[in-house]
Design an enzyme around this catalytic site. Sequence first.
Site, PDB file in Angstrom:
ATOM      1  CE  LYS A  19      -2.582 -43.551  18.951  1.00  0.00           C
ATOM      2  NZ  LYS A  19      -1.818 -44.433  20.481  1.00  0.00           N
ATOM      3  CD  GLU A  65       5.771 -56.851  27.037  1.00  0.00           C
ATOM      4  OE1 GLU A  65       4.936 -56.327  26.125  1.00  0.00           O
ATOM      5  OE2 GLU A  65       7.291 -56.701  26.572  1.00  0.00           O
ATOM      6  NE  ARG A 121       8.213 -58.868  23.066  1.00  0.00           N
ATOM      7  CZ  ARG A 121       7.749 -57.429  22.355  1.00  0.00           C
ATOM      8  NH1 ARG A 121       6.871 -56.662  23.084  1.00  0.00           N
ATOM      9  NH2 ARG A 121       8.395 -57.215  21.250  1.00  0.00           N
TER      10      ARG A 121
END
Length: 632
Positions: free
Chosen positions: A281, A367, A395
Site C-alpha cells: 500500500k 459489523e 449491515r
Amino acid sequence: MTILENIRGPRDLKVLDEAELDELAEDIREFLIHAVAGTGGHLGPNLGVVELSIALHRVFDSPADRILWDTGHQSYVHKLLTGRQDFSKLRGKGGLSGYPSREESAHDVIENSHASTVLGWADGLAKAHQVLGRDDHVVAVIGDGALTGGMAWEALNNIAAAEDRPLTIVVNDNERSYAPTIGGLAGHLAALRTTDGYERLLAWGKDVLQHTPVIGQPLYGSLHGAKKGFKDTFAPQGMFEDLGLKYVGPVDGHDIAAVESALRRAKRFHGPVLVHCITEKGRGYRHAEQDEADRFHTVGRMAPRTCEPSEPSIGPSWTSVFGDEIAAIGAERPDVVAITAAMLHTVGLTKFAARFPDRVWDVGIAEQHAAVSAAGLATGGLHPVVAVYATFLNRAFDQLLMDVALHRCGVTFVLDRAGVTGVDGPSHNGMWDMSLLQVVPGLRIAAPRDADQLRAQLREAVEVTDAPTVLRFPKEAVGRPQPALDRVGGMDVLHRSDDAGVLLISVGALAPVCLQAAELLEGRGLGCTVVDPRWVKPVDEQLAPLAAAHRVVAVVEDNSRTGGVGSAVGQALRDAGVDVPLRTFGIPEQFLAHGKRGEVLADIGLTPVEIAGRISAALVRVRTKSREEYGR
C-alpha cells in the site's frame, strides 16, 4: 507525451512490451500522486494496485470479461486504463466518482463500495454465465481486509462447491501477511496444480483407489494427505484448498509478468481459482511508505512533495471531539469498552486505544459480529461503545434489533459520517439510520448540534444500562457552539418568538441552518421558535402541546424524509390529537450524486433560503384556509 496519455482503453495495453509496461506503471504513479493531491481521495490503496491493474486488463478482456472490485476505492488505476484520465474534479460535483460507477463506464460493475460483497457478486455472475452458456470470465478483486467480513466466507463456501464453474479470485494482500515465494519450484507447483492433466490424474487416482478393496480407501487418504502436506510446506494455501479452491501464489503483485503468468494459469483452469498477490500500500510514494498508520489510505488536498494540507483547518472535527471525550470517559469508567469494525483511527478511537489497549477490539469488517459481541459484553457487565460509520450500521440491523435491543442490552452505537457525507458518493451517505432505527423498541437516538452537546449526550448515552443508545454526527468541522435559551421537557429552545407562527424542529448539526432560516422568516414578519429535541427518539412528550400552540410545524433533518424524525413527529402529533400542518425537510428517497457536502445539501433544498421560502408558503396557505373557513 507519456505512455499513459496514449492509453484509451485496455486494448492499448496488449501491444506494450516489458519496458513500456514498467514506464506506464511509473507514469500512473506520478499521475496519481499529483492528481489526488489536488482533489483529495484514496491515494495509498491505488498506488498499491498499479501493476496488478495493468496485468488484469492485459490478461482479461473487459468489459466482456467482468472485473469486479471490492472496496472500490482501489479502482483509480482501473479508471485510467479504461479511458478516464480527467481527474481534475475527482469526487467533486460533475467529476469522476471515487468508486466504480456504471454511469461512467461499461467497465464498472459494482458501485456500492461496501466491503466483502464482491465474492457474492462474482458467484452470481458466474452462475448467470453458466446458465446462459456464456464463456466470458468473471474476476473478483478483494483486499485481504475484506476477507475479515463474514459475507466473503459465505460466498467462498458457495463458490468452492462448484468445481466446474470458472471464476478467478484475486486476493490483493497489502498487509504483507506472507513473504512472496521466490524461485522456479513455486511457479512450477502453481502451474501443475492448475493444469487439466493434473486434475484428470487426481480424479483417475481417486476413482481407482477408492474402488480397490481393503487397501484402496486408506491408501488414497494417505496419499492425499501427503500431497497436501508437501504443498503446504511451500505455500500457505491450505485454508483455501480445504474449501476446494485451487490456489496460485503468493505472487509479487508489483511484478507485472509474474501476475500475468498467474492470471493466465487461472484463466485456463475450468473452475474457481484463487490468485494471491502480495502488494504494498502506498508503493512508490515515500511519504505513504513511511506512514505506518494507514499508508495514506485517504488524503485531503495537499502539496504532493511535502504533504502539507492545501486547505486551512476550520476547527476540530466531530470525530476528534468524540475521540477526546470517550477517552476521558474511559479514564473515569473502567466498565466502558470500545469496539469498531476495521476503522479504529477514522472513528476517533486512537486515544482510547492508546490508553486502554485491553478494552478496545477491532473486529475487522464484521459489523454484525461487532453488534452481537457488544451484546455479550453488556450482558457480562460492561458498557460497550460500538463506533462505526453510519452507512455501515445498516449491515448490522438484525443484530442490533434481535441481539441488542430484544435483550435490553446497554450498548451505545456511535455513528460517524451520519447524514450527507458528500464526496464519497451514494453508498457512503449516512442517510438511513434514523429511519431504520425508528422501529427498534426501547432504542434512543441522540443527535448533538455542537461539541458541547456531543460530550453531554455521549455521557448520557453510556449511563443507559437497559436499552441500546445511538449517537450520530456528520463528517465536517464541528462549528461554533449553539447555546440554548431555555428548555421545554428535554428539548432545548434555541430561538424564541412572541408570535406563535412557526415551530421549527432542528435535528442535530443542522441547527445553524435552522437558525438562519428563522432569521429569514422573521425578516418577513413571521415569528419562529426553534427547538432542538436533542434525543430524537423517542419523541419528547412535551412536543405535542408545544406544537399545538403554533400554526405550522416544520422538521429539518439530515436523514431520509421517509420514516425519519419528521415521520415520527407526525405520528406523535396524530397520536396526541394535535392537528397542526407539518412540513418535513430532509434527504429525498434517492441515491445522491457525489459532491461537497454543502453542494449536495443545496441540491436537495437543505439551505436556509429554501427552508424559509417553503415554510412561508405553507404559512400563507394556512392563513388563507383559516380565513376561508372563518368566512363560511
